[in-house]
Every structure is written in structure tokens, then in C-alpha cells.
Design a protein around this motif. Structure first.
Motif, PDB file in Angstrom:
ATOM      1  N   LEU A  62       0.810  -1.154  -0.004  1.00 35.65           N
ATOM      2  CA  LEU A  62      -0.069   0.135  -0.086  1.00 35.65           C
ATOM      3  C   LEU A  62       1.065   1.106  -0.064  1.00 35.65           C
ATOM      4  N   ARG A  63       1.933   1.126   0.960  1.00 34.93           N
ATOM      5  CA  ARG A  63       2.635   2.405   0.831  1.00 34.93           C
ATOM      6  C   ARG A  63       3.280   2.779  -0.596  1.00 34.93           C
ATOM      7  N   LEU A  64       3.720   1.556  -1.173  1.00 33.23           N
ATOM      8  CA  LEU A  64       4.268   1.691  -2.648  1.00 33.23           C
ATOM      9  C   LEU A  64       3.502   2.379  -3.629  1.00 33.23           C
ATOM     10  N   GLN A  77      -2.573  12.610   3.590  1.00 34.36           N
ATOM     11  CA  GLN A  77      -3.481  12.491   2.560  1.00 34.36           C
ATOM     12  C   GLN A  77      -3.337  10.711   2.471  1.00 34.36           C
ATOM     13  N   ALA A  78      -2.574  10.110   2.366  1.00 36.97           N
ATOM     14  CA  ALA A  78      -2.432   8.754   2.581  1.00 36.97           C
ATOM     15  C   ALA A  78      -3.123   7.967   3.442  1.00 36.97           C
ATOM     16  N   ARG A  79      -3.054   8.511   4.682  1.00 40.52           N
ATOM     17  CA  ARG A  79      -3.818   8.079   5.637  1.00 40.52           C
ATOM     18  C   ARG A  79      -5.398   8.206   5.509  1.00 40.52           C
ATOM     19  N   GLU A  83      -7.936   5.177   5.116  1.00 42.72           N
ATOM     20  CA  GLU A  83      -9.029   5.210   6.244  1.00 42.72           C
ATOM     21  C   GLU A  83     -10.368   5.269   5.532  1.00 42.72           C
ATOM     22  N   ARG A  84     -10.671   6.109   4.532  1.00 43.06           N
ATOM     23  CA  ARG A  84     -11.828   6.374   3.808  1.00 43.06           C
ATOM     24  C   ARG A  84     -11.577   6.405   2.389  1.00 43.06           C
ATOM     25  N   PRO A  85     -11.494   5.092   1.798  1.00 43.64           N
ATOM     26  CA  PRO A  85     -11.386   5.273   0.465  1.00 43.64           C
ATOM     27  C   PRO A  85     -12.231   5.521  -0.550  1.00 43.64           C
ATOM     28  N   THR A  86     -13.317   5.596  -0.241  1.00 48.45           N
ATOM     29  CA  THR A  86     -14.569   5.746  -0.897  1.00 48.45           C
ATOM     30  C   THR A  86     -14.940   7.209  -0.963  1.00 48.45           C
TER      31      THR A  86
END
Length: 116
Positions: A62-64, A77-79, A83-86
Motif C-alpha cells: 500500500l505504501r508503494l 492524505q495517504a492516511r 481510512e476512507r477510500p470511497t
């Protein structure tokens, strides 16, 4: 001759039944229960280790994919994406089709997903 056969068969069956009952009875003694539970505990430890390794591998993927380690995307922003992908998010890549390594075939998250 028949009597000897049946006596031998009965003795063999008796020995097998006595051994099985003794083994089962020993399994329910405190020592037998402890032996059984120690094997269960070892199995649980091995399973937990496998789960931890899989979690670390997925985290690295995921980090990559998000470019967090390369500094392409802000960690906050990544976090938020994780946490809320949609949810509606600001464009983390500044209008680009993806992180700079988008076309790099070594990125497992983007293999086969080429920009048209």
C-alpha cells in the motif's frame, strides 16, 4: 484349531481396546491436557506470526502504491485515503495520472494498469 484362532483374535482385540482406553484416559489427565494445550499454543503463535508477516507485506504494498515512502503523496492524505477510500478527497497527485512510478512495471499495484 478354530478355538485357538478365536482365542487369539479375542486376545488381540482385548489388548487393542485396553490400549485405546488407556491412551484416551491419559489424554484427560492434567498432564495429558497440558500436553494438548501446549501444542495448541504453539500453533496459535505460528499463525499469529504468519498474520503479522502478511500485514507487513500488505502495508509495504500500500505504501508503494500510494507513493508515501517516495514523498509523492503527503502522509496525512495517504492516511485519509486508507481510512476512507470511497470518500471525496483532494487529488493527491496534483492532476497527474498517478505517482511518478505509475508506468514502472516493478510497482505491483499498477501492473497491467497502463494510462491510455
Amino acid at each position: 484349531m478354530r478355538r485357538i484362532f478365536w482365542v487369539a483374535l479375542g486376545a488381540t482385540a482385548g489388548v487393542l481396546v485396553v490400549r485405546k482406553v488407556t491412551k484416551t484416559a491419559q489424554a484427560y489427565t492434567p498432564e495429558g491436557m497440558a500436553r494438548g494445550l501446549s501444542g495448541l499454543g504453539e500453533g496459535l503463535r505460528e499463525m499469529a506470526q504468519v498474520v503479522r508477516e502478511a500485514m507487513q507485506e500488505r502495508d509495504a504494498e500500500l505504501r508503494l502504491a500510494l507513493g508515501v515512502d517516495e514523498g509523492v503523496i503527503d502522509p496525512d492524505q495517504a492516511r485519509a485515503l486508507i481510512e476512507r477510500p470511497t470518500a471525496d478527497h483532494a487529488d493527491p497527485f496534483g492532476g497527474q495520472p498517478g505517482p511518478p512510478d505509475f508506468d514502472r512495471p516493478s510497482n505491483p499495484a499498477h501492473r497491467g494498469a497502463r494510462a491510455s
